[in-house]
Design a protein around this motif. Structure first.
Motif, mmCIF file in Angstrom:
data_model
loop_
_atom_site.group_PDB
_atom_site.id
_atom_site.type_symbol
_atom_site.label_atom_id
_atom_site.label_comp_id
_atom_site.label_asym_id
_atom_site.label_seq_id
_atom_site.Cartn_x
_atom_site.Cartn_y
_atom_site.Cartn_z
ATOM 1 N N SER A 98 40.295 46.801 38.016
ATOM 2 C CA SER A 98 39.586 46.950 39.285
ATOM 3 C C SER A 98 39.029 45.635 39.810
ATOM 4 O O SER A 98 38.589 45.577 40.965
ATOM 5 N N VAL A 99 39.035 44.584 39.003
ATOM 6 C CA VAL A 99 38.454 43.318 39.442
ATOM 7 C C VAL A 99 39.315 42.601 40.475
ATOM 8 O O VAL A 99 38.839 41.673 41.147
ATOM 9 N N TYR A 100 40.567 43.009 40.662
ATOM 10 C CA TYR A 100 41.442 42.284 41.580
ATOM 11 C C TYR A 100 41.077 42.558 43.038
ATOM 12 O O TYR A 100 40.772 43.699 43.415
ATOM 13 N N ALA A 101 41.119 41.505 43.847
ATOM 14 C CA ALA A 101 40.744 41.603 45.261
ATOM 15 C C ALA A 101 41.816 42.336 46.056
ATOM 16 O O ALA A 101 43.013 42.127 45.857
ATOM 17 N N ARG A 102 41.371 43.207 46.975
ATOM 18 C CA ARG A 102 42.287 43.946 47.837
ATOM 19 C C ARG A 102 42.792 43.044 48.952
ATOM 20 O O ARG A 102 42.049 42.176 49.398
ATOM 21 N N PRO A 103 44.022 43.309 49.431
ATOM 22 C CA PRO A 103 45.011 44.246 48.896
ATOM 23 C C PRO A 103 45.662 43.686 47.634
ATOM 24 O O PRO A 103 45.962 42.486 47.561
ATOM 25 N N VAL A 104 45.878 44.543 46.672
ATOM 26 C CA VAL A 104 46.453 44.124 45.392
ATOM 27 C C VAL A 104 47.951 44.401 45.413
ATOM 28 O O VAL A 104 48.372 45.520 45.723
ATOM 29 N N PRO A 105 48.787 43.411 45.095
ATOM 30 C CA PRO A 105 50.229 43.629 45.127
ATOM 31 C C PRO A 105 50.719 44.393 43.898
ATOM 32 O O PRO A 105 50.101 44.352 42.838
#
Length: 342
Positions: A98-105
Motif C-alpha cells: 500500500s505504500v506505493y503512490a497512485r496510480p500504481v502500474p
C-alpha cells in the motif's frame, strides 16, 4: 538466534513467533499484552509504544534480529529503532504494498515512488503510516533494515476475515455469488510462508525493500472458491457473475466480495506485483489447497475471526446475505441487478 518481535500477538506477529519457536530460536515478544500471553517459552515484555515511557521494558537486552509489525505513528517506529540500534544485529519491518503512490502500474517494482510521508508523523492513513515508518527506519538503521512490502496475506489466524468470510459463506451452502471471471489470477502470500521468509531474510542480513507475495496467478478465483467448496464439504453451487454485472450493481471489489479485484480496476495492481526480488531471496509459497484447508480447520477450532491486535474494530467484509440473494435472483431472471440505495 535471539529474536525480538515487536508485536507478536496478531496475525503476522503470531506467525513469526510460531515459526521462530519451531526453529528453536530464543524469542522475546514486546507488546501491550491486550491479546493474551505469548506461547510457552517466549519471554514477554510489556509496553506501549504510544506512551511517554512505553519503551522502558526494552532498555536492556541484545538480539540478533528484530521483526517489527508496527502500523501506527512513524515517530514511534523511529523511537524504537533508535533505542535498539546498538543492540540489534538486523531489523525487519513488515510494511505493505500500500505504500506505493497512485496510480500504481501493474508489475510494480520496489523502485516505484511511494506516497508522501514523514518519519516524524503521528497520524494518517494506513499507506502513509507504513511509508513514514519505512523512512524512519531507513534513517536510523540504514542498510541494516529489510522493508518487507507484503501483499494480500491469507492463512490461519487471519484477523481481517477475507478468506474466512468466503469459507463461512460456502459452508452455508446453496447458490453462492461468485465474482468472475473464474480464471482471474489471484496473488497472495500465506502468513506462514511470509513468516519463514522474514526470518530467513533477516538472518541472512538482507536489506532494502522487497515485495513479499506469491507470483501473480499463484491461484485463480475459480480455484480458490472450488477448493473452498471441497474443504468445507458443503452443498454450495458457485454462480459466476461477470464483473460488469457486479460493478453496475454497486458491488465493491475487495470489500463486498473479498479478495476479488476485477480486470481494469484501479487496484488491480495489488494482484500483479513484481516479486522477482523476493523469489531470488528464497520466498517459497505453498499450494492454495493447503492455505484454504488449514484456514478452515483453524476457523472451525476458534469459532470466529479474532479481533485485530492493537487496532480498532473495522467494518466486517463481505456481502449481506439479503443483498447477495437479491443479486442472485437478478442473475436467475436476467433482470438488471439491483443497485443499493446510498
Amino acid at each position: 538466534m535471539k529474536l525480538l518481535v515487536l508485536g507478536g500477538s496478531g496475525f503476522v506477529g503470531g506467525a513469526v513467533v510460531a515459526e521462530a519457536i519451531h526453529r528453536g530460536w530464543a524469542v522475546t515478544a514486546f507488546n501491550r499484552g491486550r491479546h493474551g500471553a505469548p506461547p510457552a517459552g517466549v519471554r514477554h515484555l510489556l509496553g506501549d509504544r504510544t506512551a511517554a515511557d512505553g519503551l522502558a521494558a526494552l532498555a536492556e537486552g541484545e538480539w540478533d534480529l528484530v521483526v517489527d509489525t508496527w502500523d501506527g505513528a512513524p515517530r514511534a517506529a523511529q523511537a524504537t529503532a533508535r533505542m535498539l540500534a546498538e543492540r540489534a544485529g538486523h531489523y525487519v519491518y513488515v510494511s505493505s504494498g500500500s505504500v506505493y503512490a497512485r496510480p500504481v502500474p501493474a508489475g510494480v517494482t520496489e523502485q516505484a515512488p511511494l506516497v508522501t510521508a514523514g518519519p516524524d508523523d503521528i497520524d494518517d492513513d494506513y499507506p502513509t503510516l507504513k511509508a513514514g515508518a519505512e523512512r524512519a527506519l531507513r534513517a536510523v538503521l540504514g542498510d541494516r533494515v529489510l522493508l518487507a512490502r507484503a501483499g494480500l496475506i491469507l492463512g490461519p489466524g487471519e484477523d481481517i476475515g477475507r478468506l474466512p468470510w468466503w469459507l463461512n459463506r460456502l459452508a452455508r451452502g446453496g447458490d453462492v455469488l461468485a465474482p468472475g471471471p473464474a480464471d482471474l489470477p489471484v496473488q497472495y502470500v500465506d502468513v506462514r510462508d511470509l513468516a519463514a521468509f522474514l526470518l530467513d531474510a533477516g538472518a541472512a542480513g538482507r536489506a532494502g525493500a522487497v515485495n513479499v507475495v506469491s507470483r501473480p496467478g499463484h491461484t485463480t478465483m475459480g480455484e480458490l472458491l472450488t477448493v473452498g467448496v471441497t474443504a468445507t464439504g458443503a452443498d454450495a453451487r458457485l454462480r459466476w457473475a461477470e464483473p460488469e454485472q457486479l460493478l453496475a450493481a454497486g458491488v465493491e471489489p475487495w470489500n463486498d466480495l473479498p479478495i476479488w479485484i476485477p480486470p481494469g480496476h484501479e487496484y488491480r495492481w495489488m494482484q500483479q506485483m513484481d516479486v522477482t526480488r523476493a523469489y531470488a531471496g528464497g520466498l517459497s509459497c505453498r499450494p492454495v489447497t493447503e492455505t484454504v484447508v488449514d484456514t478452515w480447520a483453524w476457523l472451525r477450532r476458534v469459532g470466529s475471526v479474532p479481533a485485530r491486535a492493537g487496532r480498532p474494530a473495522r467494518q466486517p467484509v463481505g456481502l449481506d446475505p439479503d443483498r447477495e440473494a437479491a443479486l442472485l435472483a437478478a442473475l436467475t431472471t436476467d433482470r438488471p441487478p439491483p443497485v443499493p440505495s446510498r
